[in-house]
Write an enzyme that holds these catalytic residues in place. Structure first.
Site, PDB file in Angstrom:
ATOM      1  N   TYR A 134      -5.127  19.175 -32.255  1.00  0.00           N
ATOM      2  CA  TYR A 134      -3.634  18.904 -33.064  1.00  0.00           C
ATOM      3  C   TYR A 134      -3.636  19.278 -34.476  1.00  0.00           C
ATOM      4  CZ  TYR A 134      -1.402  16.467 -28.933  1.00  0.00           C
ATOM      5  OH  TYR A 134      -0.795  15.922 -28.116  1.00  0.00           O
TER       6      TYR A 134
ATOM      7  N   LYS B 110     -15.624  18.472 -22.814  1.00  0.00           N
ATOM      8  CA  LYS B 110     -15.685  19.839 -22.172  1.00  0.00           C
ATOM      9  C   LYS B 110     -16.919  20.407 -22.638  1.00  0.00           C
ATOM     10  CE  LYS B 110     -14.217  22.710 -18.933  1.00  0.00           C
ATOM     11  NZ  LYS B 110     -13.876  22.706 -17.646  1.00  0.00           N
TER      12      LYS B 110
ATOM     13  N   ASP C 112     -11.893  17.843 -16.994  1.00  0.00           N
ATOM     14  CA  ASP C 112     -11.322  18.247 -15.515  1.00  0.00           C
ATOM     15  C   ASP C 112     -11.622  17.434 -14.374  1.00  0.00           C
ATOM     16  OD1 ASP C 112     -13.795  19.274 -15.948  1.00  0.00           O
ATOM     17  OD2 ASP C 112     -13.418  21.289 -15.043  1.00  0.00           O
TER      18      ASP C 112
ATOM     19  N   ASP D  12      -4.212  12.985 -25.025  1.00  0.00           N
ATOM     20  CA  ASP D  12      -2.937  12.868 -24.702  1.00  0.00           C
ATOM     21  C   ASP D  12      -2.660  13.152 -23.293  1.00  0.00           C
ATOM     22  OD1 ASP D  12      -0.323  13.119 -25.403  1.00  0.00           O
ATOM     23  OD2 ASP D  12      -0.539  15.223 -25.117  1.00  0.00           O
TER      24      ASP D  12
ATOM     25  N   ASP E  72      -1.396  10.258 -20.331  1.00  0.00           N
ATOM     26  CA  ASP E  72      -0.115  10.415 -19.478  1.00  0.00           C
ATOM     27  C   ASP E  72      -0.723  10.125 -17.964  1.00  0.00           C
ATOM     28  OD1 ASP E  72       1.883  10.721 -21.588  1.00  0.00           O
ATOM     29  OD2 ASP E  72       2.646  12.230 -20.486  1.00  0.00           O
TER      30      ASP E  72
HETATM   31  C1  IPM Z   1       2.079  10.927 -27.458  1.00  0.00           C
HETATM   32  C2  IPM Z   1       2.913  12.154 -27.580  1.00  0.00           C
HETATM   33  C3  IPM Z   1       2.773  12.825 -29.026  1.00  0.00           C
HETATM   34  C4  IPM Z   1       1.547  13.511 -28.656  1.00  0.00           C
HETATM   35  C5  IPM Z   1       3.941  14.210 -29.051  1.00  0.00           C
HETATM   36  C6  IPM Z   1       5.470  13.388 -29.201  1.00  0.00           C
HETATM   37  C7  IPM Z   1       3.718  14.919 -30.345  1.00  0.00           C
HETATM   38  O1  IPM Z   1       2.962  13.013 -26.380  1.00  0.00           O
HETATM   39  O2  IPM Z   1       2.061  10.008 -28.434  1.00  0.00           O
HETATM   40  O3  IPM Z   1       1.250  11.075 -26.558  1.00  0.00           O
HETATM   41  O4  IPM Z   1       1.246  14.521 -28.288  1.00  0.00           O
HETATM   42  O5  IPM Z   1       0.643  12.809 -29.331  1.00  0.00           O
HETATM   43 MG    MG Z   2       1.479  12.161 -24.930  1.00  0.00          MG
END
Ligand code: IPM
Ligand code: MG
Length: 365
Positions: free
Chosen positions: A141, A190, A222, A246, A250
């Site tokens: 990032y 990785k 992975d 990240d 999710d």
């Molecule tokens: C998170 C979100 C952020 C990230 C985005 C909105 C920049 O996806 O907090 O996980 O990728 O960190």
């Molecule tokens: Mg995110």
């Protein structure tokens, strides 16, 4: 001594869910006579509209001068259509970086009344309880911006760069969390491809000497993505690079039934932290009272625990959320398993949480 919480409502459902969490916190501060006050500041699209920047300097200054930051969410279609150079997300990444919040804590824990909402079979999710520690201010990032676009605009580069100390400090945090939990750390990388991952592995192996009680595993990202679905209850603490974290967080969020339930804490070495729900700004339901405030309310519990040392108050919130779900209250996003279920809006859900906190506090005589 008086303490300050900076509230950054942001965009979409951000203002609604932060209002809910502030109401819950305010109730507890009054009840227990804690001298804490709230200051609002702009971030994301709301800041672009008002100040033409997603992160005004005065927001940074205000956050730095406070004891904790509570954030809603940023982004929405309104700002997607604009030029790509100014985006609400830059506000979020910028505040994490400006405050040096290098360790992002994202737990995934099953709430019994929500188990049937998980896309996985019940037997796989009943005992899920793990935490992802995501490195938050380095990695893919935050590659050097000057190197991102080549001179001919045909070449584009994102660098995954780390200094050793950046890995050390987040790995230390993860080991400390593992020590207080089930003493199992999975370091995700990785290393079969990336040089940065090989250094990451080296650091974890070195640090492991300082935490002899913690069992350490190295896993590839992975394969971890697959294991999270195959057998999520094997994990205790997972530590990983920014982008890997990240993506995995999710994935982890749906295992326990709803993204609307997951809180997060972004920490550094001292007590200042930033607390935000894992979910986004959900512009499609903004302003309609449909937002689930529980992830933000649970983030407020983290704020009490990590920044204000108010563990007892944090537990009151967490128990209250559990009870409210057991009683069958749910916002439209939640599929709750209870004898009787009641669909409520954002404000009513918040009222229920406050009532369930009140029910745990003995009457003063
Ligand atoms: C998170 C979100 C952020 C990230 C985005 C909105 C920049 O996806 O907090 O996980 O990728 O960190
Ligand atoms: Mg995110």
């Amino acid at each position: 001594m008086s303490k300050t919480i900076t509230v950054l409502p942001g965009d979409g459902i951000g203002p609604e869910v932060t209002d809910s969490a502030v109401r819950v916190l305010d109730y507890l501060f009054k009840k227990f006579h804690h001298d804490v006050h709230f200051v609002k500041a702009l971030i994301g699209g709301a800041a672009i509209d008002a100040e033409e920047t997603p992160l005004p300097q005065k927001t940074i200054d205000q956050c730095k001068a406070s004891d904790a930051v509570l954030l809603g969410a940023v982004g929405g279609p309104k700002w997607d259509r604009q030029s790509m150079t100014v985006r609400p997300e830059q506000g979020l990444l910028g505040i994490r970086k400006a405050l040096e919040l290098f360790a992002n804590i994202r737990p995934a824990k099953t709430f019994a009344p929500l188990i049937d909402a998980s896309p996985l079979k019940r037997e796989y999710v009943t005992s899920v309880d793990f935490v992802i520690v995501r490195e938050l201010t380095g990695g893919l990032y935050f590659g050097k911006p000057s190197e991102r676009r080549g001179p001919h605009k045909e070449d584009v580069v994102d660098t995954l760069a780390y200094s050793r100390y950046e890995i050390e400090r987040v790995v230390d945090k993860a080991f400390q969390m593992a020590e207080k939990r089930r003493k199992k750390l999975t370091s995700v990388d990785k290393a079969n491809v990336l040089e940065s991952s090989r250094m990451w592995r080296e650091v974890v192996t070195e640090k492991a000497q300082d935490y002899p009680d913690v069992e350490v595993n190295h896993a590839l990202v992975d394969s971890t993505a697959m294991q999270l679905i195959r057998n999520p209850s094997q994990f205790d603490v997972i530590v990983t690079e920014n982008m890997f974290g990240d993506i995995l967080s999710d994935e982890a969020s749906v295992i326990t039934g709803s993204l609307g339930m997951l809180p997060s804490a972004s920490l550094r070495t001292d007590k200042l932290g930033l607390y935000e729900p894992v979910h986004g700004s959900a512009p499609d339901i903004a302003g309609q009272g449909k937002a689930n405030p529980l992830a933000t309310i649970l983030s407020a519990a983290f704020l009490l625990r990590y920044s204000l040392d108010l563990d007892k108050e944090a537990e009151l919130i967490e128990t209250a959320v559990q009870r409210v779900l057991e009683q069958g209250y749910h916002t439209p996003d939640l599929q709750v398993n209870a004898a009787q279920t009641t669909s409520v809006n954002t404000a009513e859900m918040t009222d229920q949480v406050i009532a369930a906190i009140a029910a745990q506090i003995p009457e003063q005589v």
